[in-house]
Design a protein around this motif. Structure first.
Motif, short mmCIF file in Angstrom:
data_model
loop_
_atom_site.label_atom_id
_atom_site.label_comp_id
_atom_site.label_asym_id
_atom_site.label_seq_id
_atom_site.Cartn_x
_atom_site.Cartn_y
_atom_site.Cartn_z
N LEU A 137 25.23 -29.60 10.17
CA LEU A 137 24.46 -28.64 10.96
C LEU A 137 24.74 -27.25 10.43
O LEU A 137 25.90 -26.89 10.18
CB LEU A 137 24.84 -28.72 12.44
CG LEU A 137 24.55 -30.04 13.17
CD1 LEU A 137 25.09 -29.99 14.60
CD2 LEU A 137 23.06 -30.35 13.19
N PHE A 194 22.67 -23.54 13.65
CA PHE A 194 21.84 -24.29 14.60
C PHE A 194 21.77 -23.55 15.93
O PHE A 194 22.81 -23.28 16.55
CB PHE A 194 22.42 -25.70 14.81
CG PHE A 194 21.54 -26.62 15.59
CD1 PHE A 194 20.57 -27.37 14.95
CD2 PHE A 194 21.67 -26.73 16.97
CE1 PHE A 194 19.75 -28.22 15.67
CE2 PHE A 194 20.85 -27.57 17.70
CZ PHE A 194 19.89 -28.33 17.04
N LEU A 236 14.24 -31.92 13.33
CA LEU A 236 15.41 -31.57 12.54
C LEU A 236 15.22 -32.00 11.09
O LEU A 236 14.74 -33.10 10.81
CB LEU A 236 16.67 -32.26 13.09
CG LEU A 236 17.12 -31.86 14.50
CD1 LEU A 236 18.31 -32.70 14.93
CD2 LEU A 236 17.46 -30.39 14.55
N ARG A 255 18.94 -28.39 10.24
CA ARG A 255 18.30 -27.19 10.78
C ARG A 255 17.06 -27.59 11.58
O ARG A 255 16.50 -28.67 11.39
CB ARG A 255 17.88 -26.24 9.65
CG ARG A 255 19.01 -25.72 8.79
CD ARG A 255 18.47 -24.89 7.63
NE ARG A 255 19.50 -24.44 6.72
CZ ARG A 255 20.18 -23.30 6.84
NH1 ARG A 255 19.90 -22.49 7.85
NH2 ARG A 255 21.10 -22.97 5.96
#
Length: 579
Positions: free
Chosen positions: A355, A358, A545, A549
């Motif tokens: 991630l 985020f 996603l 991101r």
């Protein structure tokens, strides 16, 4: 020279401290047992010469005394063995309990890499082997070592010159025992590894038997199993062969020592330096040395095998644990269900982020769907929300409270997970729903009704007391999933996490589960991982996603009108724009 234990048996000593009283009484019995050997040596030196004279008045009192000492010795041996068994078994139980508790705290990523068969073997067979080593050390190895010291001391007092001949062989015998013991430990580790691999294959074979039959792959599985059991047999045989070789080698040295003593004794008797009664006492002691030497040799081999088992158990302690709770923890209270990811970054492996930057805000009561390709970070978000892992950077807030500041237990009592494939422990349906929590019958029924499970449960022969078989194989997939939903809502969670909870079901079962989910989701924040996009079109917010991101977010209609990745995914699943 005997090598010290590298496995940490000394670390088990604190586990014996609560049993000091039993150990003290057992040790007293041990001392009586060893001391009686010396008395028997002395009495045999008096008895055997008198037997040749035929004088019953002199023989019978000595025989009575021998029988009395022998009876005392055996009673002491019984007390020693029975009293010391309890602490040894308690240590095994404590060790197994501590390791199981440790296992429950291991990071899930590390746990998933472990073989269930291997873990089962470690917590059963390896733990039992450690217990056996402790028991044999307490009730056999220590008494045998004491007997060796006591008998040798008495033999030195009787005739130090003869005893010196025996002691000259002792370092060579100790070196041989150490040499064989080290090799036995290596062979045992190989054998235990093969047993673990065999247990893992058996688990996979039993779990995947329907798949094996579907592909007619029985011959392949049989060949693989045959190969595993052959490797296991060879590894065990190597261990047995080493142990078998040790006994004759040590035995030959013992016979050489015995023969040397006989020759020297004959010379000393002929010269008048040694009397026959003393020789008989000495030879009795020599015979009494054979048994403890054999026991020490065998027990050292088992100690080496136990050292290997203990090392395998200790490896579990080296696995990384899930993050500890902060001290002090922030009181969580009853959550509304607002969630906020702020500049969150996370990586399982440094330098490989899952991630990145985020940001996502979810309002209480919203239904949010996470979509995207495998590896996009959907499951990782669930692991962060359940505090299986902590963010590397940024903040994850529940009702403006940082999750890193609250206890995992408090958090998980208000966040419920319904996995893609539900697993249950064997037991009754009521126990499966309660899952270790306290709940009244009314609360149980209410949870089942919310999950659309109550009606089918009460139609079962024993209702809520119907026993679920291993993996819930005596109920359908849809019924098992509704039991899982009931389990999730029983604690009245503020947040529900659904991992594609209907993807493995047929249309009829899916409809029943969807009804249960719809009822269970009312008034809660719900986050859904979705691969079948037809199931999430009514979500309040859909988050797309890609590579850790957010590439898109919005309602189904808004995202379809925008075009882009979401529309592309929908069209692949034959979902068109509403005209």
């Amino acid at each position: 020279m005997l090598k010290p234990s590298e496995a940490g048996f000394r670390r088990l000593i604190p586990l014996l401290r609560p049993h000091r009283r039993l150990l003290a009484i057992g040790t007293l019995c041990m001392l009586v047992f060893v001391s009686s050997q010396l008395v028997l040596m002395r009495l045999m030196g008096r008895l055997l010469p008198d037997v040749g004279s035929g004088d019953l008045q002199r023989i019978l009192p000595v025989i009575g005394l021998v029988l009395l000492v022998f009876a005392i010795q055996k009673l002491a041996q019984f007390g020693q063995d029975s009293l010391l068994a309890g602490p040894a078994l308690q240590v095994s139980q404590s060790l197994r309990r501590d390791l199981f508790q440790r296992l429950q705290k291991v990071q899930l990523g590390a746990l998933e890499k472990m073989s269930s068969g291997d873990l089962t073997y470690r917590l059963t067979e390896d733990a039992d082997r450690v217990s056996e080593v402790i028991y044999k050390t307490l009730h056999d190895s220590i008494p045998s070592a004491l007997q060796l010291v006591a008998v040798l001391g008495y033999m030195l007092w009787l005739d130090w010159k003869l005893t010196l001949a025996i002691l000259l062989l002792a370092p060579f015998v100790a070196w041989l025992i150490s040499l064989f013991g080290a090799r036995v430990m290596v062979a045992t580790e190989r054998s235990q590894k093969k047993v673990s691999e065999l247990a893992g294959l058996l688990g996979e074979a039993i779990e995947g038997l329907p798949l094996v039959r579907a592909f007619a792959a029985e011959p392949w599985l049989e060949r693989r199993f045959e190969d595993e059991i052959d490797q296991h047999r060879q590894a065990r045989y190597n261990t047995y062969r080493l142990v078998a070789l040790q006994h004759p080698v040590v035995g030959i040295i013992e016979v050489l020592g015995f023969a040397t003593v006989l020759v020297l004794a004959a010379i000393r008797i002929s010269s008048g330096d040694l009397a026959v009664p003393e020789l008989i006492s000495y030879l009795t002691g020599l015979v009494l040395l054979i048994d403890p030497i054999a026991h020490v040799t065998a027990n050292y081999n088992e100690f080496q095998q136990g050292q290997s088992s203990l090392r395998r158990l200790r490896e579990i302690e080296k696995e990384p644990s899930e993050p500890a709770d902060p001290v002090p923890s922030l009181p969580l209270g009853r959550l509304r269900g607002d969630l906020n990811f702020h500049e969150v970054e996370f990586a399982y492996t440094p330098g490989q982020p899952v991630l990145q930057n985020f940001n996502l805000s979810i309002k209480a009561g919203q239904v949010v769907a996470l979509v995207g390709p495998s590896g996009a970070g959907k499951t990782t978000l669930f692991s962060l929300l359940l505090r299986f892992n902590r963010v590397n950077k940024g903040q994850l807030l529940f009702d403006d409270k940082d999750l890193s500041q609250v206890s995992a237990r408090d958090l998980r009592q208000q966040v419920a997970l319904v996995p893609q494939r539900s697993s249950v422990f064997s037991g009754t349906i009521a126990e499966a729903i309660r899952f270790g929590r306290q709940a009244t019958q009314e609360q149980l029924h209410q949870a089942a009704k919310l999950a659309n499970a109550h009606d089918f449960i009460i139609r079962l022969p024993d209702g809520y007391n119907t026993r679920l078989q291993e993996r819930g194989t005596n109920v359908s997939g849809g019924q098992l999933q509704r039991i899982a939903i009931a389990r999730a809502v029983l604690g009245n969670p503020a947040v529900m996490l659904l991992d594609e909870a209907t993807s493995a079901l047929d249309a009829e079962a899916e409809a029943a589960v969807q009804l249960g989910l719809k009822q269970a989701m009312l008034g809660r924040t719900v986050i859904v991982i979705a691969h079948r996009l037809a199931t999430v079109q009514e979500a309040d917010l859909i988050v797309v996603l890609e590579h850790g991101r957010i590439s898109q977010q919005g309602s189904h209609d808004a995202l379809m009108s925008q075009g882009g990745r979401y529309r592309e995914l929908c069209e692949r699943q034959f979902i068109r724009v509403n005209e």
